[in-house]
Design a protein around this motif. Sequence first.
Motif, short mmCIF file in Angstrom:
data_model
loop_
_atom_site.label_atom_id
_atom_site.label_comp_id
_atom_site.label_asym_id
_atom_site.label_seq_id
_atom_site.Cartn_x
_atom_site.Cartn_y
_atom_site.Cartn_z
N GLN A 133 0.78 -1.08 -0.14
CA GLN A 133 0.08 -0.10 -0.21
C GLN A 133 0.88 1.22 0.07
O GLN A 133 0.65 2.21 -0.76
N MET A 134 1.95 1.34 0.98
CA MET A 134 2.68 2.63 0.94
C MET A 134 3.25 2.87 -0.23
O MET A 134 3.49 3.75 -0.89
N THR A 135 3.94 1.64 -1.07
CA THR A 135 4.53 1.74 -2.46
C THR A 135 3.58 2.51 -3.50
O THR A 135 4.05 3.19 -4.04
N GLU A 136 2.26 1.86 -3.45
CA GLU A 136 1.45 2.32 -4.37
C GLU A 136 1.22 3.82 -4.19
O GLU A 136 0.86 4.62 -5.01
N MET A 137 0.92 4.12 -2.79
CA MET A 137 0.76 5.53 -2.40
C MET A 137 1.55 6.32 -3.04
O MET A 137 1.66 7.51 -3.37
N LEU A 138 2.96 5.93 -2.75
CA LEU A 138 4.00 6.92 -2.94
C LEU A 138 4.41 7.13 -4.75
O LEU A 138 4.71 8.24 -4.93
N LYS A 139 3.90 6.29 -5.36
CA LYS A 139 4.07 6.23 -6.72
C LYS A 139 3.17 7.61 -7.23
O LYS A 139 3.62 8.31 -8.09
N GLY A 140 2.02 7.76 -6.62
CA GLY A 140 1.29 8.84 -6.84
C GLY A 140 1.54 10.22 -6.25
O GLY A 140 1.11 11.22 -6.82
N THR A 141 2.32 10.27 -5.46
CA THR A 141 2.92 11.32 -4.74
C THR A 141 4.28 11.91 -4.78
O THR A 141 4.64 12.71 -4.21
N LEU A 142 5.05 10.85 -5.18
CA LEU A 142 6.53 11.25 -5.09
C LEU A 142 7.15 12.19 -5.82
O LEU A 142 7.86 13.10 -5.42
N GLU A 143 6.37 12.45 -6.83
CA GLU A 143 6.79 13.88 -7.60
C GLU A 143 6.36 14.99 -7.07
O GLU A 143 7.40 15.91 -6.83
N GLY A 144 5.23 14.91 -6.22
CA GLY A 144 5.23 16.37 -5.54
C GLY A 144 5.85 16.34 -4.45
O GLY A 144 6.46 17.60 -3.94
N ILE A 145 6.16 15.28 -3.71
CA ILE A 145 7.37 15.57 -2.68
C ILE A 145 8.54 15.79 -3.22
O ILE A 145 9.39 16.57 -2.37
N VAL A 146 9.36 15.57 -4.25
CA VAL A 146 10.30 15.89 -4.72
C VAL A 146 10.45 17.21 -5.04
O VAL A 146 11.31 18.19 -4.60
N LEU A 147 9.29 17.76 -5.59
CA LEU A 147 9.22 19.10 -6.17
C LEU A 147 9.18 20.21 -4.73
O LEU A 147 9.78 21.12 -4.70
N ALA A 148 8.50 19.58 -3.75
CA ALA A 148 8.52 20.39 -2.47
C ALA A 148 10.12 20.28 -1.82
O ALA A 148 10.21 21.39 -1.23
N LEU A 149 10.88 19.25 -1.97
CA LEU A 149 12.02 19.36 -1.33
C LEU A 149 12.86 20.48 -2.16
O LEU A 149 13.87 21.06 -1.73
N LEU A 150 12.54 20.59 -3.64
CA LEU A 150 13.29 21.46 -4.52
C LEU A 150 12.95 23.21 -4.24
O LEU A 150 13.77 23.87 -4.63
N VAL A 151 11.99 23.40 -3.31
CA VAL A 151 11.52 24.81 -3.04
C VAL A 151 12.68 25.18 -2.08
O VAL A 151 12.96 26.39 -2.16
N GLY A 152 13.04 24.59 -1.11
CA GLY A 152 14.21 24.90 -0.27
C GLY A 152 15.71 25.24 -1.04
O GLY A 152 15.96 26.37 -0.52
N ALA A 153 16.08 24.64 -1.87
CA ALA A 153 17.04 24.61 -2.59
C ALA A 153 17.52 23.91 -3.65
O ALA A 153 16.89 22.63 -3.66
N PRO A 154 18.34 24.21 -4.72
CA PRO A 154 18.38 23.18 -5.76
C PRO A 154 19.26 22.00 -5.22
O PRO A 154 19.92 22.29 -4.17
N ALA A 155 19.17 21.00 -5.88
CA ALA A 155 19.84 19.71 -5.43
C ALA A 155 20.09 18.90 -6.58
O ALA A 155 19.47 18.84 -7.67
N TYR A 156 20.96 17.93 -6.36
CA TYR A 156 21.25 16.81 -7.28
C TYR A 156 20.58 15.52 -6.71
O TYR A 156 20.44 15.49 -5.63
N GLY A 157 20.46 14.62 -7.71
CA GLY A 157 20.13 13.43 -7.31
C GLY A 157 20.44 12.66 -6.02
O GLY A 157 19.45 12.30 -5.31
N TYR A 158 21.61 12.61 -5.86
CA TYR A 158 21.87 11.85 -4.56
C TYR A 158 21.50 12.81 -3.37
O TYR A 158 20.96 12.19 -2.31
N GLU A 159 21.55 13.97 -3.41
CA GLU A 159 21.17 14.86 -2.34
C GLU A 159 19.77 14.68 -2.12
O GLU A 159 19.12 14.77 -0.98
N ILE A 160 18.82 14.57 -3.25
CA ILE A 160 17.41 14.44 -2.92
C ILE A 160 17.00 13.19 -2.34
O ILE A 160 16.14 13.10 -1.57
N THR A 161 17.85 12.20 -2.68
CA THR A 161 17.54 10.66 -2.15
C THR A 161 17.95 10.75 -0.62
O THR A 161 17.26 10.25 0.21
N ALA A 162 19.10 11.36 -0.47
CA ALA A 162 19.54 11.60 0.89
C ALA A 162 18.21 12.55 1.86
O ALA A 162 18.12 12.20 2.92
#
Length: 115
Positions: free
Chosen positions: A4-33
């Motif tokens: 269930q968690m995996t399925e829910m994340l599929k639909g929300t991960l894009e928004g979550i990553v965009l929200a992380l980028l509001v704070g500051a630019p980042a590269y892939g590994y930083e975003i994963t961290a």
Amino acid sequence: MGRQMTEMLKGTLEGIVLALLVGAPAYGYEITAQLRERGFTEIAEGTVYALLVRIEQKGLVDVEKVPSEKGPPRKVYSLNAQGRVELAEFWKTWGFLADRIGELHTTDTTTEGEN
């Protein structure tokens, strides 16, 4: 992480990553961290990199290649105006869904003992 968690994340991960980028630019590994620091420990790096390709193709981020001390240049992602519009829509949709789900949960817990 459960199915269930995996399925829910599929639909929300894009928004979550965009929200992380509001704070500051980042590269892939930083975003994963950052995701892992916030409790999303089971998200694979490959999932994040595939998502970054998609949001770049959709025009939601600007990408700058920055020299790296180790290896090839890094792609640094920053949220652009179109990405901010998309993120605002994500939060609006998230708010709506969270309210409706909260109402269902409240209704479910108040009627549990009635059966």
